[in-house]
Design a protein around this motif. Sequence first.
Motif, short mmCIF file in Angstrom:
data_model
loop_
_atom_site.label_atom_id
_atom_site.label_comp_id
_atom_site.label_asym_id
_atom_site.label_seq_id
_atom_site.Cartn_x
_atom_site.Cartn_y
_atom_site.Cartn_z
N ALA A 340 -4.76 11.60 6.13
CA ALA A 340 -4.97 11.76 4.69
C ALA A 340 -4.40 10.60 3.88
CB ALA A 340 -4.35 13.07 4.21
N HIS A 341 -3.44 9.87 4.46
CA HIS A 341 -2.81 8.78 3.70
C HIS A 341 -3.78 7.61 3.55
CE1 HIS A 341 0.41 6.42 2.03
NE2 HIS A 341 0.18 5.46 2.90
N ARG A 342 -3.85 7.05 2.35
CA ARG A 342 -4.83 6.01 2.05
C ARG A 342 -4.31 4.60 2.26
NH1 ARG A 342 -7.07 7.73 -3.76
NH2 ARG A 342 -4.98 8.59 -4.01
N GLY A 343 -3.04 4.46 2.62
CA GLY A 343 -2.47 3.14 2.85
C GLY A 343 -2.13 2.91 4.30
N PRO A 344 -1.43 1.82 4.61
CA PRO A 344 -1.02 1.54 6.00
C PRO A 344 -0.02 2.57 6.50
CG PRO A 344 0.01 -0.01 4.48
CD PRO A 344 -0.99 0.77 3.68
N VAL A 345 -0.02 2.79 7.82
CA VAL A 345 0.86 3.77 8.45
C VAL A 345 1.73 3.08 9.48
CG1 VAL A 345 0.99 5.91 9.79
CG2 VAL A 345 -0.84 5.60 8.10
N LEU A 346 3.02 3.36 9.46
CA LEU A 346 3.95 2.91 10.49
C LEU A 346 4.57 4.13 11.13
CD1 LEU A 346 4.28 0.86 7.81
CD2 LEU A 346 5.72 -0.37 9.46
N PHE A 347 4.82 4.06 12.43
CA PHE A 347 5.30 5.23 13.16
C PHE A 347 6.74 5.05 13.63
CE2 PHE A 347 0.77 6.00 13.43
CZ PHE A 347 0.70 7.38 13.31
N ALA A 348 7.47 6.16 13.59
CA ALA A 348 8.84 6.22 14.11
C ALA A 348 8.88 7.22 15.24
CB ALA A 348 9.82 6.64 13.01
N GLY A 349 9.74 6.97 16.23
CA GLY A 349 9.85 7.86 17.38
C GLY A 349 11.06 8.76 17.28
N ARG A 501 4.84 -8.65 5.95
CA ARG A 501 5.04 -8.10 7.29
C ARG A 501 3.94 -7.12 7.68
NH1 ARG A 501 11.39 -7.26 8.85
NH2 ARG A 501 12.13 -9.26 8.05
N LEU A 502 3.29 -6.51 6.71
CA LEU A 502 2.25 -5.54 7.01
C LEU A 502 0.85 -6.09 6.76
CD1 LEU A 502 3.91 -2.35 5.46
CD2 LEU A 502 4.06 -3.22 7.78
N SER A 503 0.73 -7.37 6.59
CA SER A 503 -0.56 -7.97 6.28
C SER A 503 -1.43 -8.05 7.53
CB SER A 503 -0.37 -9.37 5.70
OG SER A 503 0.13 -10.24 6.71
N PRO A 504 -2.77 -8.12 7.37
CA PRO A 504 -3.67 -8.29 8.52
C PRO A 504 -3.38 -9.56 9.31
CG PRO A 504 -4.89 -7.59 6.59
CD PRO A 504 -3.51 -7.90 6.12
#
Length: 665
Positions: A340-349, A501-504
């Motif tokens: 549902a989020h419309r922006g970039p996603v980063l994951f944590a463990g 840092r999050l750019s393509p």
Amino acid sequence: MTLPTGCSVEGRKGMAPDFTEMNLRALHGRFPALAERMIRRERPAARVAVVATPSGSPSAEVVIAGGERIPLHSRRDPRREASRLQDEMRAGRVWFVVGFGLGYHVETLLAVGGEQRRVFLVEPDPDVFRTALAARDLTALLADPRLTLFVAESPRLGDARDPAAGDDGLEEAVAAWLERHWARSARRFVFPPSRRIDPEGAEGYAQRLEAACARFGSAVETHARLFHRCRGNHLRNLPRIAGAWPVTRLRDLAGGQAAVCVAAGPSLDRNVSVLAAAREGALILAVDSALPALAAHRITPDLVCALDAVPDKAHVLAAYSTPGTPLLAMEDAHPAIVAAHRGPVLFAGRGTELGEFLRDYVGENGAYPEEMTVANFAFSMARLLGCEPVVFVGLDLALTGGRMHASEVVEHWNFPDGMERVAVRGSVEPVVYTLPNLAVALDQFSRRVRAWPGRFIDATEGGAYVGGSVVMPLREAIERCCVGAARREALEGVRAALARRLSPDAEAADAAQRAETLHAGAARLAKTSAFLADVCRMAALGRTCARNHLVMAAAAAAAPRFRAHLAQDAATLKEKAQAVADMLRDIASRTPIFASGLADHYFHTRDLAAGELDRARLPPGLARATPLDPLPHYFRSAMRAANLLRRELGRLARGWTPARSGRET
């Protein structure tokens, strides 16, 4: 090492040796902070006195109000007196004890309990403990890893049940201890002399210990209920995890700039209007459920945090997230929330075995095992970014006004009638009420804040008190931490670095290496899947042998004429089943995919309920495998997981491109 004794010694044998220094050295080995406190402490000599006995084992007396002298142990033979408790103390793996005295009953408790016994002991009177260090050689007892000690800062006469007493760190220490030993229940022993010295205080500590245990048990039950869902979420999120940056990409990005973390507690209604001023001088980290309240005041956060295993908040992100705001999500968050989020996603463990197994394939996502609430998670992310200080708003962790969340949050997330309430210390009010799960999260939060060297400012203006925090109004916190041209300029640099840092382009530079890693992972998982198929067949054979063994044994009992023959067949089947079980147990200890996904499953559902853990961190059911353990089911589940991972990673390796990072593939 020069140490004060602060201890008077009297009795028919005259002066006794002083064991203070040797005991403090032993104490320092396991409890250095407590040892330092005892070194600095000088006990009034007239209040606690050591008394010699005919047996040679010292006793002691405590003088209470009115001049009455309360003996801590027998005046004739304290050891023999303690030995009479053996039968009472023989049962039970985990014990809470209130009152140390001179330690005789504690030695008995550990002596009759075996290696698996664990004892958490609270001494309400530090003068008594200080005297015990001088009176007896306690080096073996203090070095025993089965014993955990908590000694009050000062005698609490009658107020130990007051929620405000929770700031002494007891609940946090108990929560950490329970987590370490996976104990959901405990036996209780209140040392009778401690109850005589301070009846309300001793009983108050006992109640606080039991309440902390109940909180932990409630949290474990919730975690066990969600475990299957979390693991399924993790597997379903694999395409996104493999195609997105881990949160470790943001490590130390803020460079010491302030962060304002926005939780969604009821108190957010009081000061959300002030938050806009904070954005000029601080990063804004918001929990997902706080987005409606921020949107109502036209505040766009820099980062959003989410970890829920259920999809309830997906519609919030769909309605209020923005394309330029990154989402920091737990790897086992519900896929609907991530999608549902419309922006970039980063994951944590979470540092689970499954996550560790996947590191070689999808990268390092960090380890955040204590994130019981999304507010805890936001605090971890602020620390990862290198923010200091960290200012929190909306961090009630309590039922402010009978509600769990701010007014913009939908009602079905609020407090249902009839649920248990727990009294805790408030940050503004003396006492507030919360839920058991939130109380455990509060304990964990307080423990982490105390251990963090940075400044933690609670600007919630309501709710529960977070131990170690500085409480101040939000306006004052903003004026101190978020105002000034230098802060604004530095923060602009931080936001620009975040975008870079999050750019393509940054993703494209890493594309070839990540695709190669995914290819290798798919090949390895194909071999693991085939191996597990063979294991499943072997496990099914062992199950059949075990079932037939029971049939033969029952038949032998019912048919006297054929008893010897049937019993022999039953014994043969039992040996075969046990041999298979032993093989499976050995495989389980050496097979990564089983030790990752399935041991986690077994551990959180069956073994947490039993309250025990094998030393090797494998499920006790596997460590003591019997022919009837339901191993085939777990190996079949492991094989299905391996097949899913193989398919997903193979598909990603073939089709992954940087442009798809953080989006559905």
